[in-house]
Design an enzyme around this catalytic site. Structure first.
Site, PDB file in Angstrom:
ATOM      1  N   HIS A  17       0.851  -1.190   0.000  1.00  0.00           N
ATOM      2  CA  HIS A  17       0.000   0.000   0.000  1.00  0.00           C
ATOM      3  C   HIS A  17       0.886   1.238   0.000  1.00  0.00           C
ATOM      4  CE1 HIS A  17       0.742   0.664   4.268  1.00  0.00           C
ATOM      5  NE2 HIS A  17       0.223  -0.518   4.597  1.00  0.00           N
ATOM      6  N   HIS A  20       3.970   1.749   2.330  1.00  0.00           N
ATOM      7  CA  HIS A  20       5.225   1.072   1.989  1.00  0.00           C
ATOM      8  C   HIS A  20       5.942   1.841   0.881  1.00  0.00           C
ATOM      9  CE1 HIS A  20       2.514  -2.370   3.293  1.00  0.00           C
ATOM     10  NE2 HIS A  20       3.424  -2.294   4.251  1.00  0.00           N
ATOM     11  N   CYS A 125       1.271 -10.052  19.555  1.00  0.00           N
ATOM     12  CA  CYS A 125       0.402  -9.460  18.527  1.00  0.00           C
ATOM     13  C   CYS A 125       0.953  -9.874  17.167  1.00  0.00           C
ATOM     14  CB  CYS A 125       0.369  -7.932  18.627  1.00  0.00           C
ATOM     15  SG  CYS A 125      -0.468  -7.197  17.190  1.00  0.00           S
ATOM     16  N   CYS A 128       1.760  -6.913  14.758  1.00  0.00           N
ATOM     17  CA  CYS A 128       3.076  -6.310  15.015  1.00  0.00           C
ATOM     18  C   CYS A 128       4.205  -7.333  14.940  1.00  0.00           C
ATOM     19  CB  CYS A 128       3.140  -5.672  16.399  1.00  0.00           C
ATOM     20  SG  CYS A 128       2.023  -4.309  16.668  1.00  0.00           S
ATOM     21  N   CYS A 143      -4.178  -4.404  21.043  1.00  0.00           N
ATOM     22  CA  CYS A 143      -2.969  -3.770  20.510  1.00  0.00           C
ATOM     23  C   CYS A 143      -3.370  -2.374  20.027  1.00  0.00           C
ATOM     24  CB  CYS A 143      -2.422  -4.591  19.340  1.00  0.00           C
ATOM     25  SG  CYS A 143      -1.287  -3.647  18.304  1.00  0.00           S
ATOM     26  N   HIS A 146      -3.143  -2.216  15.965  1.00  0.00           N
ATOM     27  CA  HIS A 146      -4.018  -3.045  15.135  1.00  0.00           C
ATOM     28  C   HIS A 146      -5.443  -3.191  15.678  1.00  0.00           C
ATOM     29  CE1 HIS A 146       0.045  -4.089  13.803  1.00  0.00           C
ATOM     30  NE2 HIS A 146      -0.535  -4.124  12.632  1.00  0.00           N
ATOM     31  N   LYS A 295      -3.827   5.584  10.297  1.00  0.00           N
ATOM     32  CA  LYS A 295      -2.699   4.882   9.681  1.00  0.00           C
ATOM     33  C   LYS A 295      -3.226   4.037   8.525  1.00  0.00           C
ATOM     34  CE  LYS A 295       1.346   2.166  10.604  1.00  0.00           C
ATOM     35  NZ  LYS A 295       1.342   0.761  10.270  1.00  0.00           N
ATOM     36  N   LYS A 298      -4.117  -2.512   5.578  1.00  0.00           N
ATOM     37  CA  LYS A 298      -5.162  -3.400   5.058  1.00  0.00           C
ATOM     38  C   LYS A 298      -6.183  -3.680   6.144  1.00  0.00           C
ATOM     39  CE  LYS A 298      -5.031  -4.582   0.833  1.00  0.00           C
ATOM     40  NZ  LYS A 298      -3.972  -4.958  -0.050  1.00  0.00           N
TER      41      LYS A 298
HETATM   42  O1  ME8 Z   1       7.375  -3.570  10.083  1.00  0.00           O
HETATM   43  N1  ME8 Z   1       3.262   5.814   6.848  1.00  0.00           N
HETATM   44  O2  ME8 Z   1       6.965  -4.406   7.984  1.00  0.00           O
HETATM   45  P1  ME8 Z   1       5.668  -3.588   7.546  1.00  0.00           P
HETATM   46  C1  ME8 Z   1       4.585   5.778   6.727  1.00  0.00           C
HETATM   47  N2  ME8 Z   1       8.644  -6.334   8.316  1.00  0.00           N
HETATM   48  N3  ME8 Z   1       5.274   4.647   6.549  1.00  0.00           N
HETATM   49  C2  ME8 Z   1       4.594   3.504   6.490  1.00  0.00           C
HETATM   50  C3  ME8 Z   1       3.190   3.462   6.616  1.00  0.00           C
HETATM   51  C4  ME8 Z   1       2.519   4.691   6.795  1.00  0.00           C
HETATM   52  N4  ME8 Z   1       1.205   4.769   6.901  1.00  0.00           N
HETATM   53  N5  ME8 Z   1       2.804   2.191   6.523  1.00  0.00           N
HETATM   54  C5  ME8 Z   1       3.919   1.455   6.336  1.00  0.00           C
HETATM   55  C6  ME8 Z   1       7.607  -4.344   9.178  1.00  0.00           C
HETATM   56  N6  ME8 Z   1       5.003   2.241   6.313  1.00  0.00           N
HETATM   57  C7  ME8 Z   1       8.759  -5.295   9.286  1.00  0.00           C
HETATM   58  C8  ME8 Z   1      10.051  -4.524   9.119  1.00  0.00           C
HETATM   59  S1  ME8 Z   1      12.700  -4.385   8.936  1.00  0.00           S
HETATM   60  C9  ME8 Z   1      13.983  -5.353   9.408  1.00  0.00           C
HETATM   61  C10 ME8 Z   1      11.289  -5.365   9.229  1.00  0.00           C
HETATM   62  C11 ME8 Z   1       6.385   1.809   6.088  1.00  0.00           C
HETATM   63  O3  ME8 Z   1       5.182  -4.235   6.301  1.00  0.00           O
HETATM   64  C12 ME8 Z   1       7.319   2.303   7.176  1.00  0.00           C
HETATM   65  O4  ME8 Z   1       8.626   2.320   6.674  1.00  0.00           O
HETATM   66  O5  ME8 Z   1       4.738  -3.438   8.664  1.00  0.00           O
HETATM   67  C13 ME8 Z   1       7.189   1.217   8.223  1.00  0.00           C
HETATM   68  O6  ME8 Z   1       8.287   1.214   9.120  1.00  0.00           O
HETATM   69  C14 ME8 Z   1       7.151  -0.002   7.342  1.00  0.00           C
HETATM   70  O7  ME8 Z   1       6.425   0.391   6.172  1.00  0.00           O
HETATM   71  C15 ME8 Z   1       6.486  -1.176   8.028  1.00  0.00           C
HETATM   72  O8  ME8 Z   1       6.264  -2.174   7.109  1.00  0.00           O
END
Ligand code: ME8
Length: 505
Positions: A17, A20, A125, A128, A143, A146, A295, A298
């Site tokens: 989304h 990311h 969770c 998370c 949480c 979420h 935020k 999905k």
């Molecule tokens: O946390 N605003 O993955 P994730 C800004 N796999 N950035 C956002 C966002 C938003 N609304 N939504 C997502 C994870 N992001 C782990 C990370 S790293 C070793 C493992 C971005 O799929 C932002 O960079 O939940 C956030 O930190 C990341 O997506 C979380 O992606």
């Protein structure tokens, strides 16, 4: 000078989304800027496959986790390219090179005496992928991110002695005041450490999906103990036959959002110290891009597909909106309709029309010839370039783009004030007209270089329309950079009118 930048590796339990896309696009702006400065750069992004939520999503579709991950990796892998992001590698944590490296890394922590067996009994969770303390939940026991109830689990697994690293982490923070940026995030991480650290479980029993621990194959690495290591593992196999660790470690900058601050700013440096590696050079923690004050996710039902927005507006317009809509670093609420507004009033009007008018006037009044005039420049371009650079060095992406755009607006004011169409009416003004047209083309040339990190597809089109060298070296942001050229024709619109309603509406 070397610059290595990472994005988090995202969970591919669903398709990407715009949250990311946000970190990947902004990361790319920073990397492109450093590349334009002539630095050796490496940009890493990818996906974090060994999560419980990925395993469950696969089960729900009747697929093995690996089959599911292979399928869903396709849109994820496609995303950086569609965003015009110039990543050097796309890591998947199911890559053999990563798995091998993680086992070696965890073994080093084990050999160092930092890992022991214990029973974990508590809350987890899955959203998370994090163990939770009751005091971190909402009054209803949910949480807070979420809004779901964490699961109660009890497992015998392997723990990392994080508590033993408290003093070394505090020393690290105290000796490097810019270790974490912005300041308020530094303070948040430091006070978490100062408040006392609890050991955490680095393995999971009863989940077959993940990387088996080298000393106990009945357990897999906890998804975070696997995922964080990607920042190092990628350097060992991204380029075949090369080990990039001596080149890019520890000159690494991690970009992440605030929800994963503890893992990155506390757990990860401690894991590195335990395994015998230097901590990263810097971590930049940004806020959340909120849509309608929520935020994006999905599970909250407001995910927007970045690929659909790119289909309508193009990657540069999406990048531009992301960098400008909210101040990078802070939380900010944006509306998707803002893309259309900025596309029309800023990209098409401020920038696109400026190029169209400039090229059309050079074609019409000077037969397409650009001659160097000796009038006062419209802007101090070198100062503008230095201002933008200073901001990008501090990860102030929004401030940098604001300054560049101020340059665009000042060139527009310059055209209005100088009114070349009036000058053209009287041959006596020929020298003045040359100077004004040159200053416009010169300003646009330098601005194209300054805008290239943000608008990588548009910048070369501007240079091409002005028949200027495509070299994007940062030092080209200066007065007098435009060469005398011939053959300039009225340019095609940079950002043509979009007839479609917004795809996201
Ligand atoms: O946390 N605003 O993955 P994730 C800004 N796999 N950035 C956002 C966002 C938003 N609304 N939504 C997502 C994870 N992001 C782990 C990370 S790293 C070793 C493992 C971005 O799929 C932002 O960079 O939940 C956030 O930190 C990341 O997506 C979380 O992606």
């Amino acid at each position: 000078m070397r610059f290595y930048l990472t994005t988090p590796i995202y969970y591919p339990n669903a398709t990407p989304h715009i949250g990311h896309a946000y970190t990947t696009a902004i990361g790319d702006m920073l990397v492109r800027y450093h590349r334009q400065r002539g630095e050796e750069t490496f940009f890493l992004t990818g996906i974090d496959e060994h999560a419980t939520k990925v395993w469950r999503a696969a089960e729900a579709q009747g697929l093995t986790a690996q089959e599911f991950a292979d399928r869903i990796s396709v849109p994820w892998r496609e995303l950086p390219g569609r965003l015009n992001a110039s990543n050097d590698f796309f890591i998947r944590t199911s890559d053999e090179g990563h798995k091998r490296f993680v086992r070696d890394f965890l073994q080093r922590m084990y050999d160092n005496g930092d890992i022991y067996r214990d029973v974990y009994s508590g809350l987890y969770c899955v959203g998370c992928e994090e163990f939770k303390n009751p005091d971190e939940l909402t009054p209803e026991g949910l949480c807070p991110i979420h809004l779901t109830a964490p699961e109660q689990i009890e497992e015998t697994n392997w723990f990392f002695r994080l508590s033993a690293y408290q003093d070394r982490l505090l020393e690290l923070y105290d000796s490097r005041p810019d270790f974490v940026r912005p300041d308020f995030r530094f303070n948040e991480a430091r006070s978490f450490i100062a408040g006392g650290l609890r050991d955490f479980s680095i393995s999971r029993a009863g989940q077959p999906w993940g990387i088996p621990l080298p000393w106990d194959e009945s357990q897999v690495a906890y998804v975070w103990a696997d995922a964080l290591v990607n920042y190092l593992s990628a350097l060992t196999y991204a380029r075949e036959g090369e080990d990039l660790r001596p080149v890019f470690w520890p000159v690494v900058h991690h970009l992440l959002a605030k929800d994963i601050l503890r893992f990155h700013c506390v757990f990860w440096p401690a894991m590195l110290l335990s395994a015998g590696y230097d901590p990263p050079e810097q971590l930049f923690v940004h806020g959340w891009l909120l849509l309608d004050d929520r935020k994006i996710s999905k599970s909250l039902g407001n995910a927007v597909d970045p690929l659909e927005l790119i289909d309508v507006y193009g990657a540069d317009a999406l990048r531009y909106w992301m960098a400008r809509a909210v101040s990078f670093g802070q939380d900010g609420s944006a509306s998707i309709e803002g893309i259309r507004e900025r596309y029309e009033s800023e990209l098409a009007n401020d920038l696109g029309n400026l190029l169209s008018r400039t090229t059309a006037m050079i074609a019409r009044y000077r037969g397409g010839k650009l001659v160097r005039g000796n009038g006062d420049p419209a802007l101090d371009l070198a100062a503008l370039g230095a201002d933008i650079a200073g901001r990008l060095d501090r990860f102030d992406v929004t401030g940098a783009l604001d300054v560049a755009w101020d340059g665009v607006r000042r060139l527009n004011q310059y055209v209005t004030a100088e009114a070349p169409w009036q000058l053209a009416k009287d041959e006596a003004n020929a020298a003045r007209l040359d100077a004004v047209l040159y200053n416009l083309a010169d300003g646009l040339t330098a601005l194209a270089v300054a805008l290239a990190p943000f608008l990588p597809a548009t910048a070369p089109r501007i240079l091409d329309a002005l028949r200027q060298d495509g070299d994007l070296s940062w030092e080209r942001i200066r007065n007098g950079v435009a060469a005398e050229v011939d053959g300039i024709a009225a340019a095609e619109p940079l950002f043509p009118r979009i007839e479609l309603p917004t795809a996201a509406a």
